[in-house]
Enzyme design. Structure first.
Site, PDB file in Angstrom:
ATOM      1  N   CYS A   1      -9.978  -1.710  -4.023  1.00 56.13           N
ATOM      2  CA  CYS A   1      -9.920  -1.334  -3.279  1.00 56.13           C
ATOM      3  C   CYS A   1     -10.166   0.812  -3.730  1.00 56.13           C
ATOM      4  O   CYS A   1      -9.349   0.446  -5.135  1.00 56.13           O
ATOM      5  CB  CYS A   1      -8.287  -0.877  -2.873  1.00 56.13           C
ATOM      6  SG  CYS A   1      -7.973   0.383  -1.828  1.00 56.13           S
TER       7      CYS A   1
ATOM      8  N   TYR B   1      -5.380   2.480   4.148  1.00 57.47           N
ATOM      9  CA  TYR B   1      -3.965   3.669   3.229  1.00 57.47           C
ATOM     10  C   TYR B   1      -4.883   4.498   2.624  1.00 57.47           C
ATOM     11  O   TYR B   1      -3.410   5.509   2.241  1.00 57.47           O
ATOM     12  CB  TYR B   1      -4.999   2.386   1.626  1.00 57.47           C
ATOM     13  CG  TYR B   1      -3.830   1.238   1.572  1.00 57.47           C
ATOM     14  CD1 TYR B   1      -2.942   0.644   2.638  1.00 57.47           C
ATOM     15  CD2 TYR B   1      -3.761   0.580  -0.089  1.00 57.47           C
ATOM     16  CE1 TYR B   1      -2.491  -0.518   2.533  1.00 57.47           C
ATOM     17  CE2 TYR B   1      -3.201  -1.248   0.266  1.00 57.47           C
ATOM     18  CZ  TYR B   1      -2.484  -1.185   1.410  1.00 57.47           C
ATOM     19  OH  TYR B   1      -2.132  -2.374   1.393  1.00 57.47           O
ATOM     20  N   GLY B   2      -5.913   5.403   2.797  1.00 59.35           N
ATOM     21  CA  GLY B   2      -6.419   6.130   2.310  1.00 59.35           C
ATOM     22  C   GLY B   2      -6.781   7.704   2.666  1.00 59.35           C
ATOM     23  O   GLY B   2      -6.558   8.375   2.074  1.00 59.35           O
TER      24      GLY B   2
ATOM     25  N   THR C   1      -8.693   3.252  -3.328  1.00 58.98           N
ATOM     26  CA  THR C   1      -7.652   4.480  -2.794  1.00 58.98           C
ATOM     27  C   THR C   1      -6.750   4.007  -3.638  1.00 58.98           C
ATOM     28  O   THR C   1      -5.903   4.464  -4.842  1.00 58.98           O
ATOM     29  CB  THR C   1      -7.309   3.752  -1.890  1.00 58.98           C
ATOM     30  OG1 THR C   1      -8.353   4.523  -0.633  1.00 58.98           O
ATOM     31  CG2 THR C   1      -5.829   5.113  -1.598  1.00 58.98           C
TER      32      THR C   1
ATOM     33  N   GLU D   1     -14.303  -1.267   9.729  1.00 52.87           N
ATOM     34  CA  GLU D   1     -13.222  -1.975   9.980  1.00 52.87           C
ATOM     35  C   GLU D   1     -13.243  -2.581  11.250  1.00 52.87           C
ATOM     36  O   GLU D   1     -13.210  -3.915  11.801  1.00 52.87           O
ATOM     37  CB  GLU D   1     -12.051  -1.242  10.095  1.00 52.87           C
ATOM     38  CG  GLU D   1     -11.115  -1.571   8.837  1.00 52.87           C
ATOM     39  CD  GLU D   1     -10.596  -2.619   7.842  1.00 52.87           C
ATOM     40  OE1 GLU D   1     -10.189  -3.274   8.231  1.00 52.87           O
ATOM     41  OE2 GLU D   1     -11.342  -2.772   6.683  1.00 52.87           O
TER      42      GLU D   1
ATOM     43  N   ASP E   1      -7.789  -5.805  -0.793  1.00 49.43           N
ATOM     44  CA  ASP E   1      -8.353  -4.499  -0.245  1.00 49.43           C
ATOM     45  C   ASP E   1      -6.440  -3.689   0.373  1.00 49.43           C
ATOM     46  O   ASP E   1      -6.133  -4.857   1.243  1.00 49.43           O
ATOM     47  CB  ASP E   1      -9.340  -4.413   0.507  1.00 49.43           C
ATOM     48  CG  ASP E   1      -9.244  -2.779   0.973  1.00 49.43           C
ATOM     49  OD1 ASP E   1      -9.388  -1.592  -0.194  1.00 49.43           O
ATOM     50  OD2 ASP E   1     -10.702  -3.046   1.891  1.00 49.43           O
ATOM     51  N   SER E   2      -7.379  -2.856   1.286  1.00 49.74           N
ATOM     52  CA  SER E   2      -6.161  -2.179   2.265  1.00 49.74           C
ATOM     53  C   SER E   2      -6.211  -2.951   3.658  1.00 49.74           C
ATOM     54  O   SER E   2      -5.937  -3.552   4.412  1.00 49.74           O
ATOM     55  CB  SER E   2      -6.107  -0.952   2.988  1.00 49.74           C
ATOM     56  OG  SER E   2      -7.792  -1.062   2.977  1.00 49.74           O
TER      57      SER E   2
ATOM     58  N   CYS F   1     -15.127   4.008  -1.745  1.00 46.75           N
ATOM     59  CA  CYS F   1     -14.324   2.975  -1.491  1.00 46.75           C
ATOM     60  C   CYS F   1     -15.198   2.344  -1.297  1.00 46.75           C
ATOM     61  O   CYS F   1     -16.205   2.316  -0.469  1.00 46.75           O
ATOM     62  CB  CYS F   1     -14.554   4.086   0.088  1.00 46.75           C
ATOM     63  SG  CYS F   1     -13.160   2.846   1.260  1.00 46.75           S
ATOM     64  N   THR F   2     -14.690   1.070  -0.755  1.00 48.61           N
ATOM     65  CA  THR F   2     -14.651  -0.381  -1.140  1.00 48.61           C
ATOM     66  C   THR F   2     -15.394  -0.688   0.694  1.00 48.61           C
ATOM     67  O   THR F   2     -16.118  -2.018   0.852  1.00 48.61           O
ATOM     68  CB  THR F   2     -14.177  -1.495  -1.491  1.00 48.61           C
ATOM     69  OG1 THR F   2     -12.680  -1.509  -1.175  1.00 48.61           O
ATOM     70  CG2 THR F   2     -14.088  -0.933  -2.968  1.00 48.61           C
ATOM     71  N   HIS F   3     -15.503  -0.148   1.422  1.00 49.69           N
ATOM     72  CA  HIS F   3     -15.617  -0.009   2.555  1.00 49.69           C
ATOM     73  C   HIS F   3     -17.487   0.371   2.386  1.00 49.69           C
ATOM     74  O   HIS F   3     -17.669  -0.349   3.863  1.00 49.69           O
ATOM     75  CB  HIS F   3     -14.696   0.191   3.717  1.00 49.69           C
ATOM     76  CG  HIS F   3     -13.377  -0.052   3.975  1.00 49.69           C
ATOM     77  ND1 HIS F   3     -12.416   0.412   3.515  1.00 49.69           N
ATOM     78  CD2 HIS F   3     -13.536  -0.615   5.224  1.00 49.69           C
ATOM     79  CE1 HIS F   3     -11.590  -0.687   3.906  1.00 49.69           C
ATOM     80  NE2 HIS F   3     -11.983  -1.332   4.731  1.00 49.69           N
TER      81      HIS F   3
HETATM   82  N1  DGL Z   1     -11.041   0.009   0.621  1.00 48.48           N
HETATM   83  C1  DGL Z   1     -10.374   1.037   0.411  1.00 48.48           C
HETATM   84  C2  DGL Z   1     -10.441   1.659  -0.909  1.00 48.48           C
HETATM   85  O1  DGL Z   1     -11.681   1.642  -1.229  1.00 48.48           O
HETATM   86  C3  DGL Z   1      -9.202   1.758   1.746  1.00 48.48           C
HETATM   87  C4  DGL Z   1      -9.977   1.768   2.559  1.00 48.48           C
HETATM   88  C5  DGL Z   1      -8.484   3.110   3.527  1.00 48.48           C
HETATM   89  O2  DGL Z   1      -7.993   1.471   3.195  1.00 48.48           O
HETATM   90  O3  DGL Z   1      -8.356   3.584   3.718  1.00 48.48           O
HETATM   91  O4  DGL Z   1     -10.939   3.698  -0.892  1.00 48.48           O
END
Ligand code: DGL
Length: 270
Positions: A74, A43-44, A76, A152, A11-12, A186-188
């Site tokens: 991720c 990354y997003g 993204t 994060e 993931d990012s 988003c996995t966050h």
């Molecule tokens: N966890 C990531 C996702 O699922 C990206 C979050 C990010 O880096 O912006 O999109």
């Protein structure tokens, strides 16, 4: 037969640990190698070319560890760099298509919300796939970019005023339009499930992409005869340990991560 090579997950940053957690639940005997690009997160908010380049570097790193399958944990990467990733020399699992199938199954009123990063929303990946199953669905897409740095930084409690405000703000469109199913795209975001439940009410189904993808990982390994019957080690690599890694990562993974299992790597040097 047992294949002792690890599953590679990336993931990012740390959000992909919510996916790793679900994979560990369904496949406790598998070794896991996780890479979080914490030095370059998010990354997003980046452009497609950068996201594709980062994804290929992350995948190359995992391949150098001789993994037997790669999971883009991720949203993204899964939505923006899917074409580039699908020809890897090992099976590749993304998180979008499985979550879409779960949402299509869950909805009663065909009103579905997507909350994801701006890059994922811009790609339209979830929406296109939902409409291919349910052409008359109403899909509401919201970019919830600010939630990524909050997670994060370890801001995950539903009672944290910053989390509460941001979540309420982002889901207001879903409430106004009476959606009954929301993909946490988003996995966050699954770590904020309690905050989402409070903001949306218990009647809205939340789709955790990690849950949907973990079953796909299990099915793929079983189908290709790649299951491991005697592993269970988890190793973590990050591009920057930062100051909050250990605590935040342990919360996201749902298990204590000790320092000896975390290594910092410069993947651009590969
Ligand atoms: N966890 C990531 C996702 O699922 C990206 C979050 C990010 O880096 O912006 O999109």
């Amino acid at each position: 037969m047992s294949d002792s090579r690890a599953i590679g997950i990336f993931d990012s940053g740390l959000g992909g640990l919510t996916v790793a957690k679900e994979i560990i639940k369904v496949l406790p005997k598998e070794d896991i190698i996780y890479f979080g690009d914490t030095g370059r997160v998010p990354y997003g908010t980046k452009g497609a070319d950068t996201i594709k380049r980062y994804a290929l570097e992350d995948e190359k790193f995992l391949l150098s560890k001789d993994v037997k399958l790669i999971v883009a944990a991720c949203g993204t990467v899964s939505s923006v760099a899917f074409e580039e990733s699908k020809n890897l020399p090992v099976p590749f699992i993304e998180v979008i298509s499985h979550s879409v199938k779960s949402a299509v199954k869950a909805t009663f009123n065909k009103k579905i919300g997507i909350l994801a990063t701006s890059a994922t929303i811009k790609s339209g990946a979830h929406k296109k796939q939902i409409l291919s199953f349910l052409p008359d669905a109403e899909v509401y897409e919201v970019s919830g970019t600010l939630l990524v740095p909050l997670v994060e930084e370890g801001y995950t409690s539903k009672d944290n005023p910053l989390v509460k405000n941001a979540v309420e703000n982002y889901v207001s469109v879903f409430k106004e339009n009476n959606v009954d199913t929301v993909i946490l795209g988003c996995t966050h975001f699954p770590i904020l499930t309690e905050a989402f439940k409070e903001a949306l009410g218990e009647n809205v189904t939340l789709i955790n992409m990690g849950v949907s993808a973990s079953n796909a990982v299990k099915d793929t390994l079983a189908r290709l005869n790649l299951l491991n019957k005697q592993g269970g080690n988890h190793k973590f690599f990050v591009s920057d340990k930062g100051t909050t890694f250990k605590n935040t990562a342990s919360v996201l993974l749902g298990e204590e991560i000790d320092d000896s299992s975390v290594e910092t790597v410069d993947i651009t040097a590969l």
